[in-house]
Structure formats: structure tokens, C-alpha cells
Design a protein around this motif. Structure first.
Motif, mmCIF file in Angstrom:
data_model
loop_
_atom_site.group_PDB
_atom_site.id
_atom_site.type_symbol
_atom_site.label_atom_id
_atom_site.label_comp_id
_atom_site.label_asym_id
_atom_site.label_seq_id
_atom_site.Cartn_x
_atom_site.Cartn_y
_atom_site.Cartn_z
ATOM 1 N N PRO A 1 0.886 -1.101 0.001
ATOM 2 C CA PRO A 1 -0.100 0.066 -0.023
ATOM 3 C C PRO A 1 0.744 1.435 -0.009
ATOM 4 N N THR A 2 0.283 2.324 -0.554
ATOM 5 C CA THR A 2 1.106 3.642 -0.534
ATOM 6 C C THR A 2 0.478 4.706 0.573
ATOM 7 N N ASN A 3 -0.541 5.407 0.180
ATOM 8 C CA ASN A 3 -1.403 6.126 1.399
ATOM 9 C C ASN A 3 -2.773 5.795 1.843
ATOM 10 N N THR A 4 -3.215 4.593 1.020
ATOM 11 C CA THR A 4 -4.660 4.189 1.246
ATOM 12 C C THR A 4 -4.941 2.785 1.476
ATOM 13 N N LEU A 5 -5.725 2.368 2.317
ATOM 14 C CA LEU A 5 -6.185 1.219 2.626
ATOM 15 C C LEU A 5 -7.626 1.079 1.881
ATOM 16 N N LEU A 6 -7.681 0.180 1.125
ATOM 17 C CA LEU A 6 -9.255 -0.388 0.761
ATOM 18 C C LEU A 6 -9.908 -1.332 1.469
ATOM 19 N N PRO A 7 -11.289 -1.264 1.496
ATOM 20 C CA PRO A 7 -11.725 -2.359 1.851
ATOM 21 C C PRO A 7 -11.668 -4.053 1.360
ATOM 22 N N GLY A 8 -11.127 -4.806 2.330
ATOM 23 C CA GLY A 8 -10.880 -6.327 1.944
ATOM 24 C C GLY A 8 -9.164 -6.566 1.833
#
Length: 344
Positions: free
Chosen positions: A87-94
Motif C-alpha cells: 500500500p501507499t497512502n490508502t487502505l481499501l476494503p478487503g
């Protein structure tokens, strides 16, 4: 990109080596790896894995959840490599946000350098190696926030989340109860972890929570010799007698470069002796050392010390700071008194 309109960038491969011409640069599968070639057709980024797939059968696919995966198109749907693991600056659902017990390394969410520069910024988020929490750090070293409990991180009315641990790893995952909800966790450029939901009607991200809750609790938000005040916009301001190190970055709300003196004094010349600016701060800056036990001598000691930048005298103790002053949050009502060396 993410499925908002206009598209939102949620992952960047080449954060530190940007391309000059995105129309000529090329992303392609080469010898079983996903490779980014710049305008000169030189590789500047690669998945860099030892592929178990046939060199000619590896394919790259963007899944519906936003995960970019490299896999063997002939024999397996298991990813050889996936962006969710980097990941960079974002965590997505799942996506799993994990701490690897075998390597003793935690995944990081790291802020962009600025709203226009995806390079690695100063603020990061990681999973604690031993406790069931996530923590925010400045410069990968100074912790300034932690969840304390998972309930302070997410809002149960909208999301379900899990924390799992085994002999190999510990990890945190979250999902929206409504699968049509477009959301993300983001470590923004100002050091806040925000849980955001996309509004199709207004075409903008709305945040459900932000941690720390107040911007001035982000460590060193305003850089060296910059002060933070929650009741004004922008939050950051240079001390009297100081100016932004980079006016252009400051105007773009990138305060990490901090401030510098407008006029530097020449040490040892009496005609250019500096004076002291008195300010009230929520907490005194770190990395001081204790000197003499007299207020008058404390001032004189700092004044005659070329490397001294500030002093404070509290409880018959004199504290001296000889480095850059960080984490200055103003509190004129109940703050502690700090005297900063400056030229006026």
C-alpha cells in the motif's frame, strides 16, 4: 485509480521515480514481472518477483476491489504479486494491513509529500507488533497517535472489521456492510488518518472520522519553528521573526519544511545580539537538556550559546534547546512559556 468520478488515485508504483511523459511511458509484463518503462524505455519500477509462472503466461489484472494483481494466466488465479501487499497512502476494503512476524516488518501507509507529489511523506501508519492497535508516526520514529482500541478507528454502523493473528502474521481488515459503498482509509498529507466515503451526489469524499481528531495533535505538522493553532486557517504559522523555508510549499499547505529566521545573527558580535520571543505552548518541544537553576542565568546561558535556539524556566529548572524546535502548538490560556531566540 478508484471507481469515483473523477477518478481517485489510491496506489502509486513509482513514488520516488516519476515519469516525465506519461503518454510515452509504458507499463507491461516482461519476463514474468510487471515493469514500468519511462519515456526512454528504461525500467524504473518492477514487481521484482521470482515468478512461478511461465514467462509468457503472466498477466496483470485490476480486480473489482481495486487490487492490481500479477498472476499466471494459464494455471492459477492466486496472485504472484498484488498491490494490496504494497500500500501507499490508502487502505481499501478487503485489503489486509499486516505485521509480518517472520520478517518483523509492518506494512505502512505513508502520506504523500504534498497534494501534488506522491513521493513518500513524513507521516505513516503501521500495525503495532505486539498489541492489537495501529499507530501513527512522524518520520518513522515519533509516535503521535494510536487507536487504543479498534472502536476508535472505525464506525461499526457502516463497517465490519476483523483482527487476526497467527504464527506468521497479525493483520487488520475491514469491509463496508453495504457493498456498493465506495470508501477508503487514507493517511493524508497533514498526518491525519481519515475514513472517507464517496458521495455520488456531490462527487467528493466525505470523512466519517479523522485521527487524531484535532489537526494540531499531529506531531511536527508545521515543521521547525512553525506553530499550530486549531482555531485558525491555515493551522500553521511561522513564529514572529521567521518565514517559511519554502513559500511555494507553504502556499500549497505543505508545512513540513517549517520556517527559518528572516535575519540570522552572527554569533559573537555584540552589535547583533538576538532577543527572545515569548510564546505559550501546549507542551514544551522534545530534546532539551537541563542547565543552570536560575531564570536570569538561564536566559544568559542561551543568549551566549551560539547553538541555543530557545529556553524555558519551569519549577526552578532551566531547559535549553539547541536544535530545531518542533511540535509547537499554541495555547495562550494554559500553555507553558517558551522563549525562542530571534532577530526582530
Amino acid at each position: 485509480m478508484y471507481s469515483s468520478n473523477p477518478p481517485t488515485i489510491v496506489w502509486v508504483a513509482n513514488r520516488e521515480t516519476l515519469v516525465s511523459d506519461r503518454f510515452i511511458s509504458e507499463l507491461k509484463v516482461v519476463d514474468g514481472n510487471l515493469v514500468l518503462l519511462n519515456e526512454s524505455k528504461l525500467p524504473i519500477w518492477s514487481t521484482n518477483v521470482t515468478s512461478t509462472a511461465s514467462l509468457n503466461s503472466a498477466i496483470a489484472v485490476i480486480l473489482d476491489d481495486g487490487n492490481l494483481v500479477l498472476r499466471d494466466g494459464l494455471n492459477s488465479f492466486e496472485p504472484i504479486w498484488q498491490s494490496f501487499d504494497h500500500p501507499t497512502n490508502t487502505l481499501l476494503p478487503g485489503a489486509k494491513f499486516n505485521y509480518n512476524k517472520r520478517t518483523n516488518k509492518s506494512q505502512l501507509l505513508t502520506s504523500w509529500k504534498s497534494t501534488d507529489d506522491p513521493g513518500v511523506g513524513l507521516f505513516s501508519l503501521e500495525l503495532h507488533p505486539f498489541r492489537m492497535m495501529v499507530i501513527s508516526k512522524w518520520n518513522r520514529s515519533q509516535q503521535y497517535w494510536d487507536t487504543g482500541s479498534w472502536d476508535s478507528l472505525v464506525i461499526r454502523a457502516y463497517y465490519k472489521y476483523t483482527y487476526q493473528t497467527n504464527e506468521n502474521e497479525s493483520y487488520f481488515t475491514y469491509y463496508a456492510y453495504n457493498p456498493s459503498t465506495i470508501s477508503r482509509f487514507i493517511m493524508n498529507v497533514a498526518g491525519q488518518l481519515q475514513l472517507q466515503i464517496w458521495s455520488a451526489s456531490t462527487k467528493e469524499w466525505n470523512f466519517l472520522s479523522a485521527q487524531p481528531e484535532t489537526q494540531c495533535k499531529v506531531y511536527a505538522l508545521c515543521g521547525a519553528f512553525g506553530t499550530c493553532r486549531q482555531t485558525r486557517l491555515p493551522f500553521c504559522n511561522c513564529l514572529t521573526g521567521f518565514m517559511p523555508r519554502s513559500e511555494s510549499e507553504w502556499n500549497q499547505s505543505d508545512f513540513s519544511g517549517g520556517c527559518v529566521r528572516k535575519s540570522n545573527f552572527v554569533c559573537g558580535r555584540n552589535m547583533e545580539k538576538p532577543d527572545f520571543l515569548m510564546i505559550k505552548v501546549t507542551s514544551l518541544p522534545p530534546n532539551s537538556f537541563v542547565a543552570v537553576k536560575s531564570n536570569g542565568k538561564c536566559r544568559t546561558t542561551c543568549l551566549n550559546n551560539c547553538s541555543c535556539n530557545a529556553y524555558s524556566f519551569v519549577g526552578n529548572n532551566c531547559s535549553i534547546w539547541d536544535g530545531e524546535l518542533l511540535n509547537l502548538s499554541e495555547d495562550n490560556a494554559n500553555g507553558k512559556t517558551l522563549y525562542v531566540k530571534a532577530m526582530f
